[in-house]
Design an enzyme around this catalytic site. Structure first.
Site, PDB file in Angstrom:
ATOM      1  N   ARG A   1      81.021  -4.373  58.456  1.00 19.80           N
ATOM      2  CA  ARG A   1      79.726  -4.193  59.095  1.00 19.80           C
ATOM      3  C   ARG A   1      78.715  -5.069  58.385  1.00 19.80           C
ATOM      4  NH1 ARG A   1      76.364   1.386  59.711  1.00 19.80           N
ATOM      5  NH2 ARG A   1      75.969   1.093  57.494  1.00 19.80           N
TER       6      ARG A   1
ATOM      7  N   THR B   1      72.496  -6.891  60.260  1.00 21.29           N
ATOM      8  CA  THR B   1      72.485  -6.673  61.718  1.00 21.29           C
ATOM      9  C   THR B   1      73.199  -5.384  62.123  1.00 21.29           C
ATOM     10  OG1 THR B   1      74.585  -7.819  62.054  1.00 21.29           O
ATOM     11  CG2 THR B   1      72.576  -9.174  62.056  1.00 21.29           C
TER      12      THR B   1
ATOM     13  N   ASP C   1      79.068   5.527  51.231  1.00 19.04           N
ATOM     14  CA  ASP C   1      79.887   4.419  51.740  1.00 19.04           C
ATOM     15  C   ASP C   1      81.364   4.745  51.491  1.00 19.04           C
ATOM     16  OD1 ASP C   1      79.438   0.992  52.038  1.00 19.04           O
ATOM     17  OD2 ASP C   1      81.408   1.904  51.724  1.00 19.04           O
TER      18      ASP C   1
ATOM     19  N   ASP D   1      83.586   2.010  49.704  1.00 20.99           N
ATOM     20  CA  ASP D   1      83.267   1.855  48.279  1.00 20.99           C
ATOM     21  C   ASP D   1      83.722   3.070  47.475  1.00 20.99           C
ATOM     22  OD1 ASP D   1      82.221  -0.669  48.460  1.00 20.99           O
ATOM     23  OD2 ASP D   1      80.161   0.010  48.740  1.00 20.99           O
TER      24      ASP D   1
HETATM   25  O1  LIG Z   1      79.812   2.641  62.988  1.00 23.86           O
HETATM   26  P1  LIG Z   1      79.421   1.492  62.125  1.00 23.86           P
HETATM   27  O2  LIG Z   1      77.931   1.322  62.045  1.00 23.86           O
HETATM   28  O3  LIG Z   1      80.104   0.227  62.526  1.00 23.86           O
HETATM   29  O4  LIG Z   1      79.817   1.855  60.642  1.00 23.86           O
HETATM   30  C1  LIG Z   1      81.064   2.316  60.272  1.00 23.86           C
HETATM   31  C2  LIG Z   1      81.850   1.274  59.542  1.00 23.86           C
HETATM   32  O5  LIG Z   1      81.227   0.951  58.303  1.00 23.86           O
HETATM   33  C3  LIG Z   1      82.166   1.096  57.247  1.00 23.86           C
HETATM   34  O6  LIG Z   1      82.864  -0.051  57.037  1.00 23.86           O
HETATM   35  P2  LIG Z   1      82.341  -1.247  56.111  1.00 23.86           P
HETATM   36  O7  LIG Z   1      81.739  -2.327  56.931  1.00 23.86           O
HETATM   37  O8  LIG Z   1      81.481  -0.713  55.015  1.00 23.86           O
HETATM   38  O9  LIG Z   1      83.692  -1.830  55.572  1.00 23.86           O
HETATM   39  P3  LIG Z   1      84.681  -1.232  54.484  1.00 23.86           P
HETATM   40  O10 LIG Z   1      85.411  -0.100  55.141  1.00 23.86           O
HETATM   41  O11 LIG Z   1      85.533  -2.397  54.178  1.00 23.86           O
HETATM   42  O12 LIG Z   1      83.878  -0.773  53.298  1.00 23.86           O
HETATM   43  C4  LIG Z   1      83.092   2.181  57.778  1.00 23.86           C
HETATM   44  O13 LIG Z   1      84.311   2.204  57.114  1.00 23.86           O
HETATM   45  C5  LIG Z   1      83.217   1.812  59.220  1.00 23.86           C
HETATM   46  O14 LIG Z   1      84.199   0.825  59.464  1.00 23.86           O
HETATM   47  O1  LIG Z   2      77.347   6.397  56.307  1.00 19.46           O
HETATM   48  C1  LIG Z   2      78.089   5.402  56.441  1.00 19.46           C
HETATM   49  C2  LIG Z   2      77.882   4.451  57.466  1.00 19.46           C
HETATM   50  C3  LIG Z   2      78.737   3.403  57.556  1.00 19.46           C
HETATM   51  N1  LIG Z   2      79.746   3.271  56.673  1.00 19.46           N
HETATM   52  C4  LIG Z   2      79.952   4.174  55.693  1.00 19.46           C
HETATM   53  O2  LIG Z   2      80.883   4.032  54.907  1.00 19.46           O
HETATM   54  N2  LIG Z   2      79.102   5.217  55.590  1.00 19.46           N
HETATM   55 MG   LIG Z   3      82.077   0.195  53.210  1.00 19.13          MG
END
Ligand SMILES: O=P(O)(O)OC[C@H]1O[C@H](OP(=O)(O)OP(=O)(O)O)[C@H](O)[C@@H]1O
Ligand SMILES: O=c1cc[nH]c(=O)[nH]1
Ligand SMILES: [Mg+2]
Length: 211
Positions: free
Chosen positions: A106, A110, A202, A205
């Site tokens: 994400r 944006t 997150d 993370d």
């Molecule tokens: O509904 P959204 O607004 O799209 O948010 C959700 C997304 O954000 C996070 O991923 P992230 O981009 O942090 O990637 P990661 O899982 O690699 O940390 C989470 O694991 C989802 O994939």
């Molecule tokens: O709350 C949130 C939103 C997006 N991605 C996450 O991991 N946590």
């Molecule tokens: Mg993430």
């Protein structure tokens, strides 16, 4: 137009474990372990209506017609990275499943989903596909994941998450009305950074210890 169904898994084990995961001081090790455990419990729920067929088997006593899951092996489709947290738990119940990896992150400015990897079994058209990501926030990642699977022919998709925001559910239902959703909870809202409130922070993370 009909919308996809949203199933909130109210089972006490799921609710208890989710509350443990929300705690800010929970260790990476524990967070990861519990996410896997919940993955197993959600796997049980999301497969509840899979069709069965009667197959001839022999018990030590006699032949019988016994129910087995019909059709081709399922595909599990985690959205990287955090979706991988569900995978071992789901595989514990569905050890022969195929796996589709969907690489999306994400964009923090944006909040759009950016694709960086996609690898799936060739023949998705006649397999049930379980798309998984713990977090449904804006819904951009889940929508992109479902679209990528549909581009590859998937017709029977189910989406499993841990926590959903109302905004994400609305977006997902409008873009993918044919894809039912399972979640352990629907939280209040998103904050200005697109994080779920109260949420759990997150997920990626916390799972991988990258912050
Ligand atoms: O509904 P959204 O607004 O799209 O948010 C959700 C997304 O954000 C996070 O991923 P992230 O981009 O942090 O990637 P990661 O899982 O690699 O940390 C989470 O694991 C989802 O994939
Ligand atoms: O709350 C949130 C939103 C997006 N991605 C996450 O991991 N946590
Ligand atoms: Mg993430």
């Amino acid at each position: 137009m009909s919308t996809s169904s949203v199933n909130v898994v109210a089972h006490p084990l799921v609710q208890h474990k989710l509350s443990l995961m929300r705690e800010k001081d929970r260790s990476t090790k524990s967070f990861r372990e519990i996410l896997n455990e919940i993955g197993m419990l959600l796997a049980y729920e999301v497969t509840r209506d899979l069709p069965l067929e009667l197959v001839e088997i022999e018990t030590p006593i006699s032949p019988m017609q016994a129910p087995k899951i019909a059709g081709k092996k399922l595909t599990l489709a985690p959205i990287l990275r955090a979706g991988v947290g569900f995978l071992d738990g789901m595989l514990a119940l569905m050890p022969s499943a195929r796996i589709a990896h969907i690489g999306l992150y994400r964009d923090p400015e944006t909040l759009q989903a950016v694709e960086y990897y996609f690898k799936a079994p060739q023949d998705l058209s006649d397999r049930t596909v379980i798309l998984m990501d713990p977090m449904l926030a804006t819904g951009n990642s889940a929508c992109a994941g479902a679209s990528l699977l549909k581009d590859r022919g998937a017709r029977d998709i189910r989406f499993v998450c841990l926590l959903a925001a109302p905004e994400g559910i609305a977006k997902f239902q409008s873009e993918h009305p044919d894809v039912p959703v399972w979640t352990a909870a629907i939280d209040e809202r998103l904050n200005d950074h697109g994080y779920i409130v109260p949420g759990l922070g997150d997920a990626g993370d916390r799972m991988f210890g990258t912050k």
